[in-house]
Design a protein around this motif. Sequence first.
Motif, PDB file in Angstrom:
ATOM      1  N   GLY A 178       0.815  -1.203   0.000  1.00  9.75           N
ATOM      2  CA  GLY A 178       0.000   0.000   0.000  1.00  9.75           C
ATOM      3  C   GLY A 178       0.853   1.259   0.000  1.00  9.75           C
ATOM      4  N   ILE A 179       0.317   2.316  -0.601  1.00  9.29           N
ATOM      5  CA  ILE A 179       0.977   3.630  -0.591  1.00  9.29           C
ATOM      6  C   ILE A 179       0.432   4.411   0.604  1.00  9.29           C
ATOM      7  CG2 ILE A 179       1.453   5.728  -1.875  1.00  9.29           C
ATOM      8  CD1 ILE A 179       2.473   3.251  -3.270  1.00  9.29           C
ATOM      9  N   PRO A 180       1.270   4.802   1.568  1.00  3.15           N
ATOM     10  CA  PRO A 180       0.766   5.510   2.751  1.00  3.15           C
ATOM     11  C   PRO A 180       0.003   6.780   2.381  1.00  3.15           C
ATOM     12  CG  PRO A 180       3.063   4.866   3.043  1.00  3.15           C
ATOM     13  CD  PRO A 180       2.725   4.601   1.614  1.00  3.15           C
ATOM     14  N   SER A 181      -1.062   7.074   3.129  1.00  2.00           N
ATOM     15  CA  SER A 181      -1.888   8.241   2.833  1.00  2.00           C
ATOM     16  C   SER A 181      -1.114   9.550   2.932  1.00  2.00           C
ATOM     17  CB  SER A 181      -3.094   8.284   3.783  1.00  2.00           C
ATOM     18  OG  SER A 181      -3.970   7.217   3.518  1.00  2.00           O
ATOM     19  N   GLU A 182      -0.071   9.574   3.775  1.00  2.27           N
ATOM     20  CA  GLU A 182       0.695  10.811   3.884  1.00  2.27           C
ATOM     21  C   GLU A 182       1.511  11.096   2.624  1.00  2.27           C
ATOM     22  OE1 GLU A 182       2.936   7.658   6.418  1.00  2.27           O
ATOM     23  OE2 GLU A 182       0.869   8.328   6.092  1.00  2.27           O
ATOM     24  N   ARG A 183       1.539  10.142   1.686  1.00  2.00           N
ATOM     25  CA  ARG A 183       2.265  10.361   0.442  1.00  2.00           C
ATOM     26  C   ARG A 183       1.342  10.818  -0.684  1.00  2.00           C
ATOM     27  NH1 ARG A 183       6.721   6.482  -1.624  1.00  2.00           N
ATOM     28  NH2 ARG A 183       7.077   8.454  -2.729  1.00  2.00           N
ATOM     29  N   ILE A 184       0.090  11.159  -0.362  1.00  2.91           N
ATOM     30  CA  ILE A 184      -0.839  11.620  -1.394  1.00  2.91           C
ATOM     31  C   ILE A 184      -0.278  12.840  -2.128  1.00  2.91           C
ATOM     32  CG2 ILE A 184      -3.102  12.682  -1.767  1.00  2.91           C
ATOM     33  CD1 ILE A 184      -4.215  10.945   0.421  1.00  2.91           C
ATOM     34  N   ASP A 185       0.384  13.727  -1.420  1.00  2.00           N
ATOM     35  CA  ASP A 185       0.889  14.956  -2.028  1.00  2.00           C
ATOM     36  C   ASP A 185       2.314  14.819  -2.535  1.00  2.00           C
ATOM     37  OD1 ASP A 185      -1.483  16.291  -1.515  1.00  2.00           O
ATOM     38  OD2 ASP A 185      -0.854  16.844   0.508  1.00  2.00           O
ATOM     39  N   THR A 186       2.787  13.583  -2.687  1.00  2.00           N
ATOM     40  CA  THR A 186       4.113  13.351  -3.259  1.00  2.00           C
ATOM     41  C   THR A 186       3.957  12.424  -4.453  1.00  2.00           C
ATOM     42  OG1 THR A 186       4.571  11.391  -1.900  1.00  2.00           O
ATOM     43  CG2 THR A 186       5.123  13.538  -0.962  1.00  2.00           C
ATOM     44  N   ALA A 187       5.048  12.127  -5.114  1.00  3.33           N
ATOM     45  CA  ALA A 187       5.024  11.194  -6.233  1.00  3.33           C
ATOM     46  C   ALA A 187       6.373  10.498  -6.303  1.00  3.33           C
ATOM     47  CB  ALA A 187       4.737  11.913  -7.550  1.00  3.33           C
ATOM     48  N   GLY A 188       6.376   9.292  -6.824  1.00  5.84           N
ATOM     49  CA  GLY A 188       7.597   8.517  -6.935  1.00  5.84           C
ATOM     50  C   GLY A 188       7.366   7.110  -6.437  1.00  5.84           C
TER      51      GLY A 188
END
Length: 471
Positions: free
Chosen positions: A253-263
């Motif tokens: 899973g992609i952590p929700s705190e990474r919504i505003d990041t990319a990579g």
Amino acid sequence: MSLREKSFAIRGLAALLACLLLSGAPGLATGEAATAAAASASDDQPSAPGQSAGNDDDEGKAPDWQESTLSGDWGGTRQRLFDAGVQVDLVYTADYLRNNSGGLKRGGGYMGNVNLAIALDGEKLLGWRGGSAHLALISNSGGRVNLNDVGSFMGVDNLEAPVNRTGIFEAWLQQSFLDGKASLRAGLYPLDSEFYVTDSSGVFIHPSFGMAAEVADFGSLAGPSIYATSSYGARLRIDPDPAWYAMLAISRGIPSERIDTAGPNISWRKSSGSLLIGEIGFSPVQAGLLGDYFGPAGDDDDYTPISKVALGAWRYAPRFEQLTAVDANDEPLDSRHWGAYLLAEQTVHRVPGTKRDLSLFARYGFTDGRTSTLGHSLSAGMSFRGPFPGREDDVFGIAATRAHADPQGRALLADESGSPLTSSNETVVELTYQAPLLPGLVVQPVLQRIFNPGFQLPDSTVAGIRLQLTL
């Protein structure tokens, strides 16, 4: 594989999907199933950013670079590379969209995406029978039309990413077995390259005509491995005969705190649980149910109609916090984060002796409604390839999609915005026309009407154009 073995494999995978769904929904056995059921209802087209291009049916066949790219065969270099087991594809896509009314404010901007894809044939390169590999690098540029001007919950353009970046998006190895009827893929793997995909919706630029909004939306803890942030995973695919397929994948899973990041999300320790997803599909045309409805298939007729019906289900582990529900001690309640979907697409008309045809699609998906803002979404549309004689490669498309926010999702959105919502639904209608002007050069005007963007903003009208260069 015998008929009995095929039947057993299909029944087993169907049971696995059912268990996956039911294990995430404790109440389905006691009546929620009926409620959910009542609520549900080409290669010629550019792939969405990050999606793998190509068609497994054409595997082993060299592309016609003179007809599909601006730079051609590079003096024979591309063919020599292909013969050696290496295929290189480079695509640049540029969009200009403008919000002309409603939304946050009037305004627009440019968004760009470079996609460099390298496909490796393991047998040609290393004598690795049934082996292959894929590497995709992307580079984003431009502004944020939806974020700054429109304010749609579902977005407006499948190029728009939270931040611009350049780097690896996809990197996986694949092993085929059972005489090509099964394959195992593992590595940096975006789920939207294969799951919840309809070919006939590929012409549209709205993000929800790729992987639908309710799956692409992040839950309270994490979200899926899709454009523009991918993570490690593995996928098993089985094709017992040409009419059936089944896929099962597990991904970090992609952590929700990474919504505003990319990579790429390449750290296991910084991931948030895992996502399990499965899909079973069936082709009425391949099963012979439509007979020679599209005309006799002669040796010189390579026409293949679109034809697919599929059922999928997904769930995350561990349990997620519910969006707004709390217990007596004001602690967040938790719940399983899960969902399911049904999709269908079918070519319904072909102009005899040509590739001009009309295809329809419809998709419906729903979630648990407690850990995700969206409770369900519905989309449908049509794509007409070759609407005019002499323009067989043009595509005209019209489609609509609607996303519904459940009570907890609406409460969270109202709290975050500081004002009450005006609707529980956001609806988008898109009209587009894709026109190849030269080999490797495609121009595509687009018009969108967005009703209740962000569930509370004035209706928006977005117009623009996409330019795609295949080099």
